[in-house]
Scaffold this motif. Structure first.
Motif, PDB file in Angstrom:
ATOM      1  N   TRP A  49       8.016  39.025 108.435  1.00 31.74           N
ATOM      2  CA  TRP A  49       8.832  40.054 108.492  1.00 31.74           C
ATOM      3  C   TRP A  49       8.364  41.382 107.616  1.00 31.74           C
ATOM      4  O   TRP A  49       7.945  42.343 107.963  1.00 31.74           O
ATOM      5  CB  TRP A  49      10.326  40.033 108.365  1.00 31.74           C
ATOM      6  N   LEU A  50       8.060  41.027 106.406  1.00 34.38           N
ATOM      7  CA  LEU A  50       7.686  41.884 105.275  1.00 34.38           C
ATOM      8  C   LEU A  50       6.322  42.488 105.710  1.00 34.38           C
ATOM      9  O   LEU A  50       5.969  43.754 105.649  1.00 34.38           O
ATOM     10  CB  LEU A  50       7.503  41.218 104.148  1.00 34.38           C
TER      11      LEU A  50
ATOM     12  N   ASP B 272       3.971  48.624 109.917  1.00 30.63           N
ATOM     13  CA  ASP B 272       4.625  49.821 110.419  1.00 30.63           C
ATOM     14  C   ASP B 272       4.609  50.895 109.608  1.00 30.63           C
ATOM     15  O   ASP B 272       4.440  52.090 109.821  1.00 30.63           O
ATOM     16  CB  ASP B 272       6.026  49.354 110.856  1.00 30.63           C
ATOM     17  N   ALA B 273       5.021  50.779 108.270  1.00 35.42           N
ATOM     18  CA  ALA B 273       4.825  51.809 107.272  1.00 35.42           C
ATOM     19  C   ALA B 273       3.657  52.597 107.181  1.00 35.42           C
ATOM     20  O   ALA B 273       3.711  53.909 106.810  1.00 35.42           O
ATOM     21  CB  ALA B 273       5.604  51.303 105.995  1.00 35.42           C
TER      22      ALA B 273
ATOM     23  N   ASP C 155       4.963  42.665 108.674  1.00 34.59           N
ATOM     24  CA  ASP C 155       5.466  43.693 109.953  1.00 34.59           C
ATOM     25  C   ASP C 155       5.545  44.986 109.435  1.00 34.59           C
ATOM     26  O   ASP C 155       5.174  46.171 109.887  1.00 34.59           O
ATOM     27  CB  ASP C 155       6.375  43.245 110.849  1.00 34.59           C
ATOM     28  N   TYR C 156       6.709  45.064 108.562  1.00 38.82           N
ATOM     29  CA  TYR C 156       7.029  46.281 107.902  1.00 38.82           C
ATOM     30  C   TYR C 156       6.176  46.957 107.169  1.00 38.82           C
ATOM     31  O   TYR C 156       5.937  48.258 107.528  1.00 38.82           O
ATOM     32  CB  TYR C 156       8.355  46.092 106.979  1.00 38.82           C
TER      33      TYR C 156
ATOM     34  N   LYS D  79      21.135  44.772 115.263  1.00 42.40           N
ATOM     35  CA  LYS D  79      20.345  43.997 114.090  1.00 42.40           C
ATOM     36  C   LYS D  79      21.090  42.420 113.891  1.00 42.40           C
ATOM     37  O   LYS D  79      22.112  42.358 114.302  1.00 42.40           O
ATOM     38  CB  LYS D  79      20.489  44.625 112.836  1.00 42.40           C
TER      39      LYS D  79
END
Length: 182
Positions: free
Chosen positions: A47-48, A54-55, A50-51, A16
């Protein structure tokens, strides 16, 4: 001693980094007229997103589908009996024609959508959702909407209102730049 014991870092993953190395890279590589803090905020939004994707894919896993595939089914559901071409689907979803074709292929193999050739021009193909696809969407949507609602659980009611205003503004701006609306 095995390689794993000697080398505790898994070579299949990267450590990370956090935001700071990216912030430094922005400072070194951004154009002179780029607001550095805004570039960092924009990166955080990317990024948010992408998260979130993914979630939601984790939430949809029991249904055997990803958000992008469900998104296509929702689009076809909302358009009812209107036929859609792969090109129109790609444009609306903001993906390439090849990506749309791949999604359609996957959904067609599972009998969730069907392709039909135009009676006037056999080269033209239309995609529509099947009854099986409608049933599938009906089963998956409660989980989808529940996840969408859960995204905001950490925000206070006032923060949610401010967030909605900001998201609407950003959404409108991006739609104008791209010439596409949902």
């Amino acid at each position: 001693m095995s390689k794993v014991e000697r080398d505790p870092i898994n070579e299949d993953s990267l450590p990370k980094l956090g935001l700071e190395p990216y912030a430094e890279l922005i400072k070194r590589s951004a154009r002179a007229d780029t607001p550095i803090d805004d570039a960092k905020r924009g990166l955080m939004l990317l990024w948010l997103s992408d998260y979130f994707l993914d979630a939601i894919d984790v939430e949809l896993a029991p249904f055997g589908i990803t958000e992008s595939k469900l998104d296509l089914l929702i689009l076809l559901t909302l358009h009812g009996d209107k036929r859609a071409t792969p090109s129109a689907i790609a444009k609306r979803l903001g993906i390439t024609r090849a990506s749309a074709t791949s999604l359609i292929d996957w959904l067609e193999k599972r009998r969730l959508v069907i392709r039909n050739h135009s009676a006037q021009d056999r080269r033209k193909v239309f995609v529509s959702i099947t009854e099986e696809g409608r049933t599938f969407v009906d089963k998956a949507l409660p989980t989808y909407w529940s996840f969408c609602a859960s995204i905001l659980t950490d925000l206070e009611p006032e923060e949610r209102q401010v967030f909605e205003k900001i998201v609407n503004k950003l959404n409108h701006s991006l739609q104008q730049k791209l010439g596409v609306e949902r």
